[in-house]
Design a protein around this motif. Structure first.
Motif, PDB file in Angstrom:
ATOM      1  N   GLY A 149      15.230  -1.105   1.663  1.00 35.91           N
ATOM      2  CA  GLY A 149      13.786  -1.315   1.624  1.00 35.91           C
ATOM      3  C   GLY A 149      13.406  -2.708   2.108  1.00 35.91           C
ATOM      4  N   THR A 150      12.207  -3.104   1.748  1.00 34.14           N
ATOM      5  CA  THR A 150      11.701  -4.423   2.096  1.00 34.14           C
ATOM      6  C   THR A 150      12.536  -5.476   1.375  1.00 34.14           C
ATOM      7  OG1 THR A 150       9.497  -3.478   2.295  1.00 34.14           O
ATOM      8  CG2 THR A 150       9.627  -5.867   2.096  1.00 34.14           C
ATOM      9  N   LEU A 151      12.785  -6.602   2.045  1.00 34.43           N
ATOM     10  CA  LEU A 151      13.605  -7.669   1.478  1.00 34.43           C
ATOM     11  C   LEU A 151      12.799  -8.941   1.304  1.00 34.43           C
ATOM     12  CD1 LEU A 151      16.820  -7.244   3.663  1.00 34.43           C
ATOM     13  CD2 LEU A 151      16.377  -6.283   1.400  1.00 34.43           C
ATOM     14  N   TYR A 152      13.145  -9.689   0.260  1.00 40.75           N
ATOM     15  CA  TYR A 152      12.562 -11.007   0.021  1.00 40.75           C
ATOM     16  C   TYR A 152      13.693 -11.951  -0.355  1.00 40.75           C
ATOM     17  CZ  TYR A 152      10.258 -14.878  -2.341  1.00 40.75           C
ATOM     18  OH  TYR A 152       9.853 -16.132  -2.717  1.00 40.75           O
ATOM     19  N   ILE A 153      13.724 -13.121   0.259  1.00 38.44           N
ATOM     20  CA  ILE A 153      14.735 -14.130  -0.048  1.00 38.44           C
ATOM     21  C   ILE A 153      14.038 -15.307  -0.710  1.00 38.44           C
ATOM     22  CG2 ILE A 153      16.446 -15.714   0.911  1.00 38.44           C
ATOM     23  CD1 ILE A 153      16.740 -13.678   3.239  1.00 38.44           C
ATOM     24  N   GLY A 154      14.582 -15.729  -1.847  1.00 37.52           N
ATOM     25  CA  GLY A 154      13.987 -16.837  -2.576  1.00 37.52           C
ATOM     26  C   GLY A 154      15.030 -17.779  -3.126  1.00 37.52           C
ATOM     27  N   ILE A 155      14.545 -18.861  -3.737  1.00 37.01           N
ATOM     28  CA  ILE A 155      15.403 -19.866  -4.353  1.00 37.01           C
ATOM     29  C   ILE A 155      14.770 -20.273  -5.677  1.00 37.01           C
ATOM     30  CG2 ILE A 155      14.263 -21.722  -3.091  1.00 37.01           C
ATOM     31  CD1 ILE A 155      16.887 -23.242  -3.053  1.00 37.01           C
ATOM     32  N   LEU A 182      12.330 -12.305 -14.088  1.00 42.26           N
ATOM     33  CA  LEU A 182      11.391 -11.757 -15.063  1.00 42.26           C
ATOM     34  C   LEU A 182       9.953 -11.896 -14.551  1.00 42.26           C
ATOM     35  CD1 LEU A 182      11.014 -10.434 -17.829  1.00 42.26           C
ATOM     36  CD2 LEU A 182      10.909 -12.737 -18.813  1.00 42.26           C
ATOM     37  N   GLU A 183       9.633 -13.031 -13.961  1.00 37.51           N
ATOM     38  CA  GLU A 183       8.301 -13.231 -13.382  1.00 37.51           C
ATOM     39  C   GLU A 183       8.017 -12.194 -12.300  1.00 37.51           C
ATOM     40  OE1 GLU A 183       8.021 -18.083 -14.033  1.00 37.51           O
ATOM     41  OE2 GLU A 183       8.543 -17.286 -12.057  1.00 37.51           O
ATOM     42  N   HIS A 184       9.018 -11.935 -11.446  1.00 36.50           N
ATOM     43  CA  HIS A 184       8.847 -10.914 -10.402  1.00 36.50           C
ATOM     44  C   HIS A 184       8.644  -9.532 -11.034  1.00 36.50           C
ATOM     45  CE1 HIS A 184       9.528 -13.299  -6.818  1.00 36.50           C
ATOM     46  NE2 HIS A 184      10.657 -13.773  -7.303  1.00 36.50           N
ATOM     47  N   LYS A 185       9.457  -9.193 -12.030  1.00 37.72           N
ATOM     48  CA  LYS A 185       9.373  -7.874 -12.661  1.00 37.72           C
ATOM     49  C   LYS A 185       8.049  -7.660 -13.388  1.00 37.72           C
ATOM     50  CE  LYS A 185      14.282  -6.871 -13.095  1.00 37.72           C
ATOM     51  NZ  LYS A 185      14.281  -5.720 -12.212  1.00 37.72           N
ATOM     52  N   GLN A 186       7.485  -8.725 -13.931  1.00 36.95           N
ATOM     53  CA  GLN A 186       6.223  -8.624 -14.656  1.00 36.95           C
ATOM     54  C   GLN A 186       5.011  -8.799 -13.738  1.00 36.95           C
ATOM     55  OE1 GLN A 186       6.679 -11.517 -17.825  1.00 36.95           O
ATOM     56  NE2 GLN A 186       7.793 -10.069 -19.100  1.00 36.95           N
ATOM     57  N   THR A 212       6.008 -10.493  -2.878  1.00 37.84           N
ATOM     58  CA  THR A 212       6.835  -9.681  -3.780  1.00 37.84           C
ATOM     59  C   THR A 212       5.993  -8.751  -4.646  1.00 37.84           C
ATOM     60  OG1 THR A 212       6.922 -11.453  -5.438  1.00 37.84           O
ATOM     61  CG2 THR A 212       8.723 -11.342  -3.838  1.00 37.84           C
ATOM     62  N   LYS A 213       4.850  -9.214  -5.075  1.00 39.84           N
ATOM     63  CA  LYS A 213       3.965  -8.377  -5.896  1.00 39.84           C
ATOM     64  C   LYS A 213       3.344  -7.269  -5.051  1.00 39.84           C
ATOM     65  CE  LYS A 213       0.183  -8.719  -9.212  1.00 39.84           C
ATOM     66  NZ  LYS A 213      -0.707  -9.657  -9.912  1.00 39.84           N
ATOM     67  N   LYS A 214       2.911  -7.617  -3.848  1.00 43.24           N
ATOM     68  CA  LYS A 214       2.275  -6.651  -2.948  1.00 43.24           C
ATOM     69  C   LYS A 214       3.202  -5.474  -2.636  1.00 43.24           C
ATOM     70  CE  LYS A 214       0.145  -6.297   1.625  1.00 43.24           C
ATOM     71  NZ  LYS A 214      -0.261  -7.028   2.840  1.00 43.24           N
ATOM     72  N   TYR A 215       4.480  -5.763  -2.426  1.00 47.47           N
ATOM     73  CA  TYR A 215       5.433  -4.720  -2.023  1.00 47.47           C
ATOM     74  C   TYR A 215       6.334  -4.234  -3.160  1.00 47.47           C
ATOM     75  CZ  TYR A 215       3.848  -5.670   2.667  1.00 47.47           C
ATOM     76  OH  TYR A 215       3.066  -5.817   3.783  1.00 47.47           O
TER      77      TYR A 215
END
Length: 100
Positions: free
Chosen positions: A19-25, A34-38, A45-48
């Motif tokens: 699927g769509t990928l996001y790379i972070g640090i 947890l912030e991403h999941k919530q 990341t929230k949009k997709y």
């Protein structure tokens, strides 16, 4: 003399296999995921719906982590998928094993 021990993480999120990928640090991977999941982080990341941790690397030097993040962001999509599948062929959520 005691040295400060720091950890920095370069991570890849997805919403599904291939699927769509996001790379972070981040310097706090559990908090960040947890912030991403919530859905606390507005933007890409929230949009997709990117909240599945599919790849993770740890560094002790922030400059090394930043360099790696920049390197991965320049990679072709196929290379990123191959990197994920080498370590996590089922695209499992690596954060599932963490205790809340």
């Amino acid at each position: 003399m005691i040295k400060n021990f720091h950890q920095y993480y370069v991570y890849i999120l997805s919403n599904k296999p291939n699927g769509t990928l996001y790379i972070g640090i981040t310097n706090d991977i559990q908090r960040r995921i947890l912030e991403h999941k919530q859905g606390l982080i507005d933007g890409f990341t929230k949009k997709y719906g990117l909240d599945v941790l599919v790849y993770l690397e740890m560094y002790h030097n922030v400059n090394d982590a930043i360099s790696r993040e920049k390197q991965l962001k320049k990679w072709k999509r196929l290379w990123k998928i191959e990197l994920i599948e080498k370590e996590n062929p089922k695209w499992s959520d690596l954060s599932i094993e963490w205790n809340d």
